[in-house]
Design a protein around this motif. Structure first.
Motif, short mmCIF file in Angstrom:
data_model
loop_
_atom_site.label_atom_id
_atom_site.label_comp_id
_atom_site.label_asym_id
_atom_site.label_seq_id
_atom_site.Cartn_x
_atom_site.Cartn_y
_atom_site.Cartn_z
N GLY A 111 4.50 -13.01 3.71
CA GLY A 111 4.60 -14.39 4.18
C GLY A 111 5.76 -15.18 3.61
N GLY A 112 6.31 -14.74 2.50
CA GLY A 112 7.42 -15.45 1.85
C GLY A 112 7.62 -14.91 0.45
N ASP A 113 8.44 -15.62 -0.33
CA ASP A 113 8.69 -15.21 -1.72
C ASP A 113 9.10 -13.74 -1.79
OD1 ASP A 113 7.91 -17.77 -2.56
OD2 ASP A 113 5.82 -17.15 -2.80
N ILE A 114 10.08 -13.35 -0.97
CA ILE A 114 10.39 -11.92 -0.87
C ILE A 114 10.99 -11.37 -2.17
CG2 ILE A 114 10.63 -11.99 1.63
CD1 ILE A 114 13.67 -11.76 1.20
N GLU A 115 11.56 -12.24 -3.00
CA GLU A 115 12.08 -11.75 -4.28
C GLU A 115 10.93 -11.21 -5.13
OE1 GLU A 115 12.47 -14.82 -3.17
OE2 GLU A 115 14.61 -14.95 -2.59
N ARG A 116 9.79 -11.88 -5.08
CA ARG A 116 8.61 -11.41 -5.82
C ARG A 116 8.12 -10.08 -5.26
NH1 ARG A 116 4.01 -15.73 -5.83
NH2 ARG A 116 5.75 -16.88 -6.75
N ILE A 117 8.13 -9.95 -3.93
CA ILE A 117 7.68 -8.72 -3.30
C ILE A 117 8.61 -7.56 -3.64
CG2 ILE A 117 7.17 -7.58 -1.10
CD1 ILE A 117 6.59 -10.43 0.03
N THR A 118 9.91 -7.77 -3.50
CA THR A 118 10.86 -6.69 -3.76
C THR A 118 10.87 -6.30 -5.23
OG1 THR A 118 12.67 -8.31 -3.90
CG2 THR A 118 12.33 -7.22 -1.78
N ALA A 119 10.62 -7.26 -6.11
CA ALA A 119 10.56 -6.93 -7.54
C ALA A 119 9.41 -5.97 -7.82
CB ALA A 119 10.43 -8.20 -8.38
N ARG A 120 8.25 -6.22 -7.19
CA ARG A 120 7.11 -5.33 -7.39
C ARG A 120 7.36 -3.96 -6.76
NH1 ARG A 120 5.13 -4.83 -11.13
NH2 ARG A 120 3.20 -3.87 -10.37
N SER B 79 9.57 -2.13 -9.21
CA SER B 79 8.91 -1.74 -10.45
C SER B 79 7.90 -0.63 -10.23
CB SER B 79 8.22 -2.95 -11.09
OG SER B 79 7.16 -3.43 -10.28
N LEU B 80 7.33 -0.56 -9.02
CA LEU B 80 6.38 0.49 -8.70
C LEU B 80 7.07 1.79 -8.26
CD1 LEU B 80 3.85 -1.70 -6.70
CD2 LEU B 80 3.38 -0.59 -8.90
N GLY B 81 8.36 1.70 -7.95
CA GLY B 81 9.12 2.87 -7.54
C GLY B 81 8.76 3.37 -6.15
N ILE B 82 8.41 2.45 -5.27
CA ILE B 82 7.95 2.82 -3.93
C ILE B 82 9.09 2.75 -2.92
CG2 ILE B 82 6.41 2.09 -2.04
CD1 ILE B 82 4.65 0.87 -4.30
N ARG B 83 9.06 3.66 -1.96
CA ARG B 83 9.99 3.60 -0.82
C ARG B 83 9.22 3.07 0.37
NH1 ARG B 83 11.98 6.69 3.53
NH2 ARG B 83 10.56 8.44 3.10
N VAL B 84 9.46 1.82 0.71
CA VAL B 84 8.77 1.19 1.84
C VAL B 84 9.36 1.72 3.15
CG1 VAL B 84 8.33 -1.00 3.04
CG2 VAL B 84 8.17 -0.87 0.53
N LEU C 138 0.85 -1.19 0.00
CA LEU C 138 0.00 0.00 0.00
C LEU C 138 0.88 1.23 0.00
CD1 LEU C 138 -1.35 -2.28 2.13
CD2 LEU C 138 -3.21 -0.63 2.03
N TRP C 139 0.52 2.24 -0.80
CA TRP C 139 1.39 3.41 -0.86
C TRP C 139 0.60 4.69 -1.15
CZ3 TRP C 139 0.91 -0.09 -4.82
CH2 TRP C 139 0.69 0.40 -6.11
#
Length: 217
Positions: free
Chosen positions: A34-43, A46-51, A20-21
């Motif tokens: 929950g897991g698959d952090i490579e998928r999360i960080t890729a998104r 690509s969205l250009g978000i600063r978490v 959410l941003w």
């Protein structure tokens, strides 16, 4: 200025991790990695978000398994869930064995969440509601402005969360849904922990577990 979100299904359980941003500042949060952090960080990239935070709705493995490595990689704090779910976080290794998951890194949140807390990022905010029943320390996150809630495993499209895990309670879950979620408004959309989105109004009309506003035909 508005709240944006994207759902990233992760783990063999297809758990709805959500990003959410704030579309003005591009600051955001990750809910339930929950897991698959490579998928999360890729998104995220690509969205250009600063978490700026990771937020957890409850302590079950499929919602928190990627928290420690993602927090380390992004260098951000972890908020939530409510402290009553501490025993779930303390038992992550046993949960891995129970569900056949590879071992995950244990962690403790930087801050427990309580009813009435507020999570801010950019010019957006999420109100915190304590919603026990599925787990004792479950929380729900709500944006009044966006009419959007992230409800974890409290409520699903056409169903409700399980209550047969330790310290789950069916009556408490039903009370959480009816006293904490329904007052947020029938037009509120929600991101469940698994499966498709819905609205509280749709669930009040058709969900066999909690419907109280059945149509008149």
């Amino acid at each position: 200025m508005s709240l944006q979100f994207e759902i990233v299904p992760v783990t063999p359980f297809q758990q709805n991790c959500s990003i959410l941003w704030c579309d003005k500042t591009l600051e955001g949060v990750v809910v339930d990695p929950g897991g698959d952090i490579e998928r999360i960080t890729a998104r995220i990239a690509s969205l250009g978000i600063r978490v700026v935070k990771i937020v957890l709705t409850h302590g079950h493995l499929d919602h928190v398994g990627g928290t420690a490595p993602l927090s380390s990689q992004l260098e951000v704090p972890v908020w939530g869930p409510h402290k009553d779910d501490a025993f779930w976080l303390d038992s992550l290794q046993q949960q891995c064995q129970m569900f056949g998951f590879p071992p995950v890194t244990s962690f403790q949140p930087d801050r427990w969440l309580d009813e009435g807390d507020c999570i801010r990022f950019g010019e957006q905010s999420l109100a915190v509601y304590h919603t026990p029943g599925h787990t004792p320390g479950h929380v729900v996150l709500h944006s009044e402005e966006a009419r959007l809630a992230a409800v974890g495993d409290v409520l699903f499209n056409g169903s409700i969360g399980r209550t047969d895990f330790p310290r789950g309670d069916h009556g408490t879950l039903i009370a959480s849904i009816k006293t904490k979620l329904w007052p947020l408004g029938n037009d509120t959309r929600f991101i469940p922990g698994h499966g498709p989105m819905s609205t509280f109004g749709q669930e009040r009309a058709s969900n066999p577990h909690v419907a109280d506003a059945m149509p008149l035909w």
